[in-house]
Motif scaffolding. Sequence first.
Motif, PDB file in Angstrom:
ATOM      1  N   PHE A  91      -0.931   1.120   5.470  1.00 59.91           N
ATOM      2  CA  PHE A  91      -1.974   0.436   4.713  1.00 59.91           C
ATOM      3  C   PHE A  91      -2.145   1.165   3.391  1.00 59.91           C
ATOM      4  O   PHE A  91      -2.386   2.382   3.362  1.00 59.91           O
ATOM      5  CB  PHE A  91      -3.300   0.402   5.483  1.00 59.91           C
ATOM      6  CG  PHE A  91      -4.396  -0.283   4.713  1.00 59.91           C
ATOM      7  CD1 PHE A  91      -4.325  -1.637   4.442  1.00 59.91           C
ATOM      8  CD2 PHE A  91      -5.480   0.434   4.232  1.00 59.91           C
ATOM      9  CE1 PHE A  91      -5.314  -2.277   3.707  1.00 59.91           C
ATOM     10  CE2 PHE A  91      -6.470  -0.197   3.507  1.00 59.91           C
ATOM     11  CZ  PHE A  91      -6.391  -1.554   3.242  1.00 59.91           C
ATOM     12  N   ASN A  92      -1.984   0.429   2.286  1.00 61.35           N
ATOM     13  CA  ASN A  92      -2.130   0.960   0.922  1.00 61.35           C
ATOM     14  C   ASN A  92      -1.312   2.233   0.672  1.00 61.35           C
ATOM     15  O   ASN A  92      -1.755   3.133  -0.031  1.00 61.35           O
ATOM     16  CB  ASN A  92      -3.604   1.198   0.585  1.00 61.35           C
ATOM     17  CG  ASN A  92      -4.316  -0.074   0.206  1.00 61.35           C
ATOM     18  OD1 ASN A  92      -3.700  -1.061  -0.194  1.00 61.35           O
ATOM     19  ND2 ASN A  92      -5.638  -0.073   0.338  1.00 61.35           N
ATOM     20  N   HIS A  93      -0.126   2.306   1.255  1.00 54.63           N
ATOM     21  CA  HIS A  93       0.825   3.416   1.068  1.00 54.63           C
ATOM     22  C   HIS A  93       0.305   4.764   1.557  1.00 54.63           C
ATOM     23  O   HIS A  93       0.854   5.798   1.197  1.00 54.63           O
ATOM     24  CB  HIS A  93       1.280   3.530  -0.391  1.00 54.63           C
ATOM     25  CG  HIS A  93       1.975   2.310  -0.887  1.00 54.63           C
ATOM     26  ND1 HIS A  93       3.224   1.939  -0.443  1.00 54.63           N
ATOM     27  CD2 HIS A  93       1.579   1.354  -1.770  1.00 54.63           C
ATOM     28  CE1 HIS A  93       3.573   0.815  -1.052  1.00 54.63           C
ATOM     29  NE2 HIS A  93       2.597   0.427  -1.841  1.00 54.63           N
ATOM     30  N   ARG A  94      -0.721   4.753   2.373  1.00 55.24           N
ATOM     31  CA  ARG A  94      -1.242   6.020   2.898  1.00 55.24           C
ATOM     32  C   ARG A  94      -0.467   6.396   4.154  1.00 55.24           C
ATOM     33  O   ARG A  94      -0.519   5.690   5.161  1.00 55.24           O
ATOM     34  CB  ARG A  94      -2.734   5.896   3.184  1.00 55.24           C
ATOM     35  CG  ARG A  94      -3.556   5.702   1.922  1.00 55.24           C
ATOM     36  CD  ARG A  94      -5.039   5.917   2.161  1.00 55.24           C
ATOM     37  NE  ARG A  94      -5.555   5.127   3.255  1.00 55.24           N
ATOM     38  CZ  ARG A  94      -6.431   4.137   3.120  1.00 55.24           C
ATOM     39  NH1 ARG A  94      -6.865   3.798   1.930  1.00 55.24           N
ATOM     40  NH2 ARG A  94      -6.873   3.485   4.168  1.00 55.24           N
ATOM     41  N   ARG A  95       0.222   7.498   4.093  1.00 50.71           N
ATOM     42  CA  ARG A  95       1.073   7.933   5.212  1.00 50.71           C
ATOM     43  C   ARG A  95       0.293   8.202   6.482  1.00 50.71           C
ATOM     44  O   ARG A  95       0.837   8.128   7.577  1.00 50.71           O
ATOM     45  CB  ARG A  95       1.864   9.175   4.815  1.00 50.71           C
ATOM     46  CG  ARG A  95       2.871   8.887   3.748  1.00 50.71           C
ATOM     47  CD  ARG A  95       3.599  10.119   3.337  1.00 50.71           C
ATOM     48  NE  ARG A  95       4.526   9.781   2.260  1.00 50.71           N
ATOM     49  CZ  ARG A  95       5.503  10.565   1.893  1.00 50.71           C
ATOM     50  NH1 ARG A  95       5.706  11.723   2.484  1.00 50.71           N
ATOM     51  NH2 ARG A  95       6.300  10.197   0.913  1.00 50.71           N
TER      52      ARG A  95
ATOM     53  N   THR B 198      -7.463  -4.004  13.532  1.00 47.70           N
ATOM     54  CA  THR B 198      -8.345  -4.659  12.560  1.00 47.70           C
ATOM     55  C   THR B 198      -7.534  -5.193  11.389  1.00 47.70           C
ATOM     56  O   THR B 198      -7.737  -6.331  10.945  1.00 47.70           O
ATOM     57  CB  THR B 198      -9.419  -3.668  12.051  1.00 47.70           C
ATOM     58  OG1 THR B 198     -10.220  -3.262  13.160  1.00 47.70           O
ATOM     59  CG2 THR B 198     -10.294  -4.294  10.981  1.00 47.70           C
ATOM     60  N   LYS B 199      -6.589  -4.412  10.890  1.00 49.68           N
ATOM     61  CA  LYS B 199      -5.733  -4.852   9.772  1.00 49.68           C
ATOM     62  C   LYS B 199      -4.859  -6.025  10.211  1.00 49.68           C
ATOM     63  O   LYS B 199      -4.640  -6.961   9.444  1.00 49.68           O
ATOM     64  CB  LYS B 199      -4.858  -3.707   9.261  1.00 49.68           C
ATOM     65  CG  LYS B 199      -5.631  -2.558   8.641  1.00 49.68           C
ATOM     66  CD  LYS B 199      -6.360  -2.989   7.386  1.00 49.68           C
ATOM     67  CE  LYS B 199      -7.004  -1.827   6.682  1.00 49.68           C
ATOM     68  NZ  LYS B 199      -8.396  -1.570   7.066  1.00 49.68           N
TER      69      LYS B 199
ATOM     70  N   PHE C 248       0.740  -3.185   3.870  1.00 50.74           N
ATOM     71  CA  PHE C 248      -0.180  -4.262   3.582  1.00 50.74           C
ATOM     72  C   PHE C 248      -1.181  -3.636   2.636  1.00 50.74           C
ATOM     73  O   PHE C 248      -1.627  -2.498   2.847  1.00 50.74           O
ATOM     74  CB  PHE C 248      -0.846  -4.783   4.859  1.00 50.74           C
ATOM     75  CG  PHE C 248       0.067  -5.646   5.666  1.00 50.74           C
ATOM     76  CD1 PHE C 248       0.320  -6.958   5.270  1.00 50.74           C
ATOM     77  CD2 PHE C 248       0.698  -5.158   6.788  1.00 50.74           C
ATOM     78  CE1 PHE C 248       1.187  -7.765   6.002  1.00 50.74           C
ATOM     79  CE2 PHE C 248       1.562  -5.955   7.525  1.00 50.74           C
ATOM     80  CZ  PHE C 248       1.810  -7.263   7.132  1.00 50.74           C
ATOM     81  N   CYS C 249      -1.481  -4.334   1.545  1.00 46.91           N
ATOM     82  CA  CYS C 249      -2.312  -3.708   0.528  1.00 46.91           C
ATOM     83  C   CYS C 249      -3.341  -4.671  -0.037  1.00 46.91           C
ATOM     84  O   CYS C 249      -3.185  -5.886   0.036  1.00 46.91           O
ATOM     85  CB  CYS C 249      -1.451  -3.128  -0.584  1.00 46.91           C
ATOM     86  SG  CYS C 249      -0.496  -4.357  -1.466  1.00 46.91           S
TER      87      CYS C 249
END
Length: 186
Positions: free
Chosen positions: A72-76, A111-112, A157-158
């Motif tokens: 999610f949003n490129h957060r590892r 949730t995502k 997914f962003c």
Amino acid sequence: MKTLHIPKQLTRAGVMTEEREGEKVSKRVSISSDEPYLRFDWMTGEDYYEVLSHKKGDVDETRLKAGLPVLFNHRRDDHLGRATKYDNDGHRMTVGTMDDIIWSEGADAQTKKKDVENGSLVGTSVGYSILDDGECIGAKDGIPIYKFKWAPHEFSFCTIEADTTVGAGRTRSAEELKAAGIELTE
């Protein structure tokens, strides 16, 4: 010869498209396209358009074959799952449908997943690295267009995507690109 100074890791956005089979709607997830994306070379102070080549042999498919991490949003540290399939049609990379993603059982991931399914989270973005110095393939409004070989590392997914032609349920045809004044040469 012009030298471009490119960061080691980059991101671009994607989208999902809907496929209907009877009553079931399956969202196809695209993560990249050969849409020109305006970049800025901080070393030279010049703009250029980046095109990710989707030609056979120009994409390192190692991580795609192993199952591409979904974030999610490129957060590892915000892992959502793993994409188990992929397809490259020469212009766009997809990772199958929502059914082809193995989703984490974690509460955040679930949730995502619901947000993607209900259409409130449709943007995707690919994290990647450039593998070559690029080839100038033309210009748009006097700004050079460079085509690059590349390697995807993950897709996210962003909430805010860069390339609005890719993601969950979206497509943009070559005709639409041409109408927008963007012509690519092979």
